[in-house]
Design an enzyme around this catalytic site. Structure first.
Site, PDB file in Angstrom:
ATOM      1  N   LYS A  49       2.040 -27.379 -14.257  1.00  0.00           N
ATOM      2  CA  LYS A  49       1.906 -28.074 -15.708  1.00  0.00           C
ATOM      3  C   LYS A  49       2.112 -29.217 -15.330  1.00  0.00           C
ATOM      4  CE  LYS A  49       6.760 -30.330 -16.316  1.00  0.00           C
ATOM      5  NZ  LYS A  49       7.679 -30.759 -16.184  1.00  0.00           N
ATOM      6  N   THR A  50       1.854 -30.453 -14.440  1.00  0.00           N
ATOM      7  CA  THR A  50       2.071 -31.319 -14.605  1.00  0.00           C
ATOM      8  C   THR A  50      -0.203 -31.796 -14.472  1.00  0.00           C
ATOM      9  OG1 THR A  50       3.374 -32.327 -13.114  1.00  0.00           O
ATOM     10  CG2 THR A  50       1.559 -33.972 -13.398  1.00  0.00           C
ATOM     11  N   ASP A 277       6.021 -33.905 -22.333  1.00  0.00           N
ATOM     12  CA  ASP A 277       6.575 -33.271 -21.519  1.00  0.00           C
ATOM     13  C   ASP A 277       7.835 -32.744 -21.649  1.00  0.00           C
ATOM     14  OD1 ASP A 277       6.562 -32.180 -18.866  1.00  0.00           O
ATOM     15  OD2 ASP A 277       6.342 -33.742 -17.408  1.00  0.00           O
ATOM     16  N   GLU A 278       8.311 -32.293 -21.091  1.00  0.00           N
ATOM     17  CA  GLU A 278       9.580 -31.880 -20.733  1.00  0.00           C
ATOM     18  C   GLU A 278      10.518 -32.209 -22.131  1.00  0.00           C
ATOM     19  OE1 GLU A 278      11.558 -31.242 -17.836  1.00  0.00           O
ATOM     20  OE2 GLU A 278      10.672 -32.218 -16.408  1.00  0.00           O
ATOM     21  N   GLN A 308      14.906 -25.175 -18.681  1.00  0.00           N
ATOM     22  CA  GLN A 308      15.610 -25.736 -18.129  1.00  0.00           C
ATOM     23  C   GLN A 308      15.403 -27.050 -18.977  1.00  0.00           C
ATOM     24  OE1 GLN A 308      12.888 -27.153 -14.798  1.00  0.00           O
ATOM     25  NE2 GLN A 308      11.175 -25.373 -15.406  1.00  0.00           N
ATOM     26  N   ARG A 661      14.212 -25.485  -7.427  1.00  0.00           N
ATOM     27  CA  ARG A 661      13.966 -26.536  -6.291  1.00  0.00           C
ATOM     28  C   ARG A 661      13.085 -26.246  -5.339  1.00  0.00           C
ATOM     29  NH1 ARG A 661      11.713 -28.443 -10.167  1.00  0.00           N
ATOM     30  NH2 ARG A 661      12.971 -26.967 -11.414  1.00  0.00           N
TER      31      ARG A 661
END
Length: 799
Positions: A49-50, A277-278, A308, A661
């Site tokens: 996504k970044t 973001d997030e 998340q 992760r």
DNA sequence: CTTAAGAAGGTTTTT
DNA sequence: CCTTCTTAAG
């Protein structure tokens, strides 16, 4: 070549754009090229996504809305057609002029706002933007919610009655402040703790409930009425101190925009494109903030993953993302479901776990990565044995060619790190702990920050009180209380009263001490105002004038060297800040940066050591090998969650974050018995293990428990381990003046010396302490002082 | 006013 | 188990 038809030109432009972003997958490219209007990107873990965010910004700056626009540039000359062909076939870059011709409504970097949650994420975003766009990347507002809001409030905070130098209070400052309020209102901390009041207030602010409104809602509920009173007083005191807490930053920014149409207008026009973001972690106030800013342009793009969402306890409402489509009509929704991070086994396990949640948008991640190892589920005897298992596994991994930094240990709560730390020290495994006792929460650092804050803003009463007797100056609570009373009665600031302590009868006895303190602060303020004094000189001056270092030796029993290291590290941060900001550097700017920084932001992946942190801190990071110790019912999921289905879903999301992760290997570890809060308890393996299909698991248990392991690299000294953990503190590069200074000259009693600020003096006594020497020096002008030789920068004088 | 010792209380996650 | 606060003595 001939003239092209409109549709041919259109077609050519599409080709250019597709080529420009050909490195992405179809979904990613779609997100990059969809520029105008609301856009919701549901980005699974590890789905890049970044990358999408960075490329999308690049696209907006270069081509604007060209991809979806019906407006087509006029005829393209042969030369231009050629350039395009060269680009499409041979990758030869388009001339800027042609890019401009193809673009539609492209905008300048400063018209883009990109909001993240952590400084680290913001920093990474900025880095990648600069890499891609060059200097232009620096002009994009890429920062956290909190710093974005702070920046706006610095500019226009006067509309709300704040100055532009307002102080930002952290949790500890808030706590102190609330304690004062409780005292003033006669609220017994045992009946209603400051913690619960603060958390109620925090919730209220998250939902934009102001004190008056809170009071109304409280009705006849005694408890709520008390909280409402405390809330009101707390806000009033904050305002007097010209301070805001974390939640205020958001809340006040929203108020600023809501109540000042001209300010709102300014930012609405300024930011043509907004990205968040997030998004799943936003609370109501943050939602309002974003909505206000994006209302006019409608160009809001949010990226998030409902699976998340792990910050509900902090006020994040998952509804923000679940209802985005209905809040912003005509939202384009794009799902990024291809994972580039983990093996199939890891990803399938994560999918299997999260499937058990009901509250979700629903998506299934897939990957082209290889299947990889099965997931290890290990059962240990005790938490000792658990830690042992981790150490053994890491050491054998390293023996097989892994680096220490390939390993991460993610736990549910910070207290789990203790045992691990002990074992790692013993086995000589280098490690770093992120979070926990954070750097900026250490006493000595808070003290130094408090000095800097008071110099910057003498109205900051909470911090003034923190340092007024730190180091000990024989100014006790009673004196301070009296001074506070006088200040309140006269409507002056506490500092003003202290500065003129000799004028007030009740302060007579302690007046000399108070005046001396005030004069130190005043001298420091003068130094700050003196343009020739750099920030790090100011910092040194604080250390000198307060004898802070020397006082550590007499008053602290802990590891003094650690504290000095920390003080030095703060100095290095200060220097780094000055170097990075050049002319722009200001004390205020530094304090702001410091107050919004978290430990995770300092996570530096370059050093070769195992990292340990909470699952929460690990969001957004990835590691080749991940251990999840304490994967037990009662810990993960936590005790309080077990009978609460909503909480269980949150814990499950947390487990999902934890599992995703891992890139290559994942270890789920549980212990049959463990000491927890002083008593031994036996926990069952986490219920989440049962949710993973058995065929993905490889279960093991400790067969015989041999205590300390005579292993690959046996007990290194505690010193070595410490050297590793405090590596950062010691290594502060070319700018660190304390350590790069030449070895201190040795002084003995009777020597005449010269000090930069205190002038001439004579050494009365020299006492070796650690690697340093404590000198007692009688100065001609300022009397006797205690200084540390390494810090004092003394010059020898001829008698 | 400071220091030391003792008691009590609270333990999830953090911008 | 740890930290933080309280209390009593110097």
């Amino acid at each position: 070549m001939s003239n092209l038809s409109t549709s041919q030109i259109f077609e050519l432009r599409q080709q250019v754009l597709n080529k420009e972003f050909c490195k992405m997958n179809d979904r990613q490219r779609e997100a990059v090229l969809h520029v105008n209007g609301p856009l919701l990107i549901l980005a699974g873990a590890g789905s890049g996504k970044t990358t999408v965010l960075v490329n999308r910004i690049a696209n907006i700056i270069k081509y604007g809305n060209a991809f979806s626009s019906q407006t087509v540039p006029g005829d393209l000359s042969d030369e231009e057609q050629n350039s395009i062909k060269e680009y499409l076939d041979h990758d030869i870059p388009l001339p800027q002029q042609l890019v401009d011709r193809l673009s539609v409504g492209a905008c300048r970097p400063w018209q883009i706002l990109a909001i993240t949650f952590t400084n680290k994420a913001a920093g990474e975003l900025k880095n990648r933007l600069v890499n891609m766009l060059g200097e232009d990347g620096n002009d994009i507002w890429a920062s956290t919610f909190h710093s974005t809001c702070a920046r706006m409030l610095r500019r226009d905070g006067d509309r709300l009655g704040y100055s532009s130098h307002f102080t930002i209070y952290d949790t500890d400052d808030s706590r102190r402040m609330m304690k004062e309020c409780q005292k003033a209102l006669g609220i017994d901390d045992k009946l209603l703790s400051c913690k619960s009041i603060l958390s109620a207030i925090s919730h209220a602010k998250d939902n934009m409930v102001l004190p008056e409104e809170f009071m109304k809602q409280a009705g006849n509920d005694n408890r709520l009425v008390l909280i409402a009173k405390a809330y009101k007083l707390y806000q009033a005191r904050l305002r007097e101190a010209d301070a805001m807490d974390f939640d205020d930053l958001i809340c006040n920014a929203v108020l600023l925009l809501q109540n000042n149409p001209d300010v709102l207008d300014y930012y609405q026009n300024k930011f043509r494109y907004i990205m968040v973001d997030e998004y799943q972690d936003t609370n109501h106030a943050q939602y309002l903030f974003v909505k206000l800013l994006a209302q006019k342009s409608g160009n809001l793009c949010v990226v998030g993953d409902d699976d998340q969402s792990i910050y509900k306890f902090r006020g994040a409402t998952i509804e923000n993302i679940l209802s985005f489509e209905s809040t912003f009509p005509n939202t384009k929704v794009i799902r990024l479901e291809q994972n580039y991070r983990s093996t199939k086994n890891i990803l399938n396990a994560a999918n299997a776990v999260i499937e058990n949640n009901f509250q979700r948008k629903g998506k299934t991640l897939w990957t082209n990565n290889k299947t990889g190892e099965k997931i290890s589920v290990h059962t240990a005897y005790s938490e000792q044995d658990e830690a042992d298992f981790l150490a053994r596994t890491i050491l054998s991994g390293v023996a097989d060619g892994r680096k220490y930094s390939d390993f991460a240990i993610l736990y549910r709560m910070n207290s789990q790190s203790n045992i691990l730390e002990k074992i790692f020290v013993k086995s000589g495994i280098p490690y770093r702990i992120i979070g926990g006792q954070r750097f900026y929460e250490r006493k000595e650092i808070r003290d130094m920050i408090a000095y800097l804050s008071v110099i910057n803003n003498p109205n900051d009463e909470i911090r003034l009180r923190r340092i007024i007797n730190q180091p000990k100056r024989s100014i006790g609570d009673k004196t301070v209380a009296q001074a506070t009373e006088i200040a309140a009665a006269r409507g002056e600031s506490l500092f003003d009263v202290i500065r003129h302590a000799d004028q007030y009868e009740p302060l007579k006895r302690s007046a000399p001490k108070l005046l001396q303190f005030a004069s130190i602060i005043q001298e420091l303020i003068d130094a700050l105002n003196d343009e020739n004094t750099s920030l790090n000189e100011l910092y040194r001056l604080i250390l000198d004038k307060t004898d802070y270092i020397a006082s550590l030796y007499t008053s602290e029993n802990g590891d003094v060297q650690d504290r000095i290291d920390n003080i030095n590290e703060l100095a290095s941060n200060l220097i780094k800040y000055e170097e990075e900001n050049g002319e722009e550097a200001s004390l205020e700017g530094f304090l702001e940066e410091v107050s919004l920084i978290t430990d995770i932001d300092n996570f530096d992946e370059s050093s070769d050591s195992v990292v340990m942190m909470t699952v929460h801190s690990a969001k957004g990071l990835e590691f080749p090998v991940v251990f999840l110790p304490g994967f037990e019912d009662g810990i993960f999921p936590g005790m309080q969650a077990i009978y609460n289905p909503v909480e269980i879903e949150e814990e499950r999301r947390l487990a999902y974050v934890a599992i995703t992760r891992a890139k290559e290997e994942l270890f789920l570890v549980n212990a049959e018995s463990r000491m927890i809060f002083g008593s031994t308890s036996r926990n069952k393996p986490s219920r989440f293990i049962e949710e993973i299909p058995e065929e993905l698991l490889n279960r093991t248990r400790t067969r015989e428990w041999k205590k300390p392991q005579p292993g690959t690299r046996l007990p290194t000294s505690a010193f070595e381990a410490r050297a590793i953990t405090t590596e950062a503190a010691r290594n502060f590069g070319p700018s660190g003046f304390f350590h790069s200074a030449p070895p201190a000259v040795q002084f003995k009693a009777g020597d005449c010396v010269f000090h930069k600020t205190f002038g001439k003096g004579m050494v009365l006594s020299a006492t070796p302490m650690g690697n340093d020497t404590l000198l007692e020096i009688a100065f001609d002008k300022v009397g006797t002082k205690k200084l540390m030789a390494n810090f004092a920068r003394l010059q020898r004088e001829q008698p």
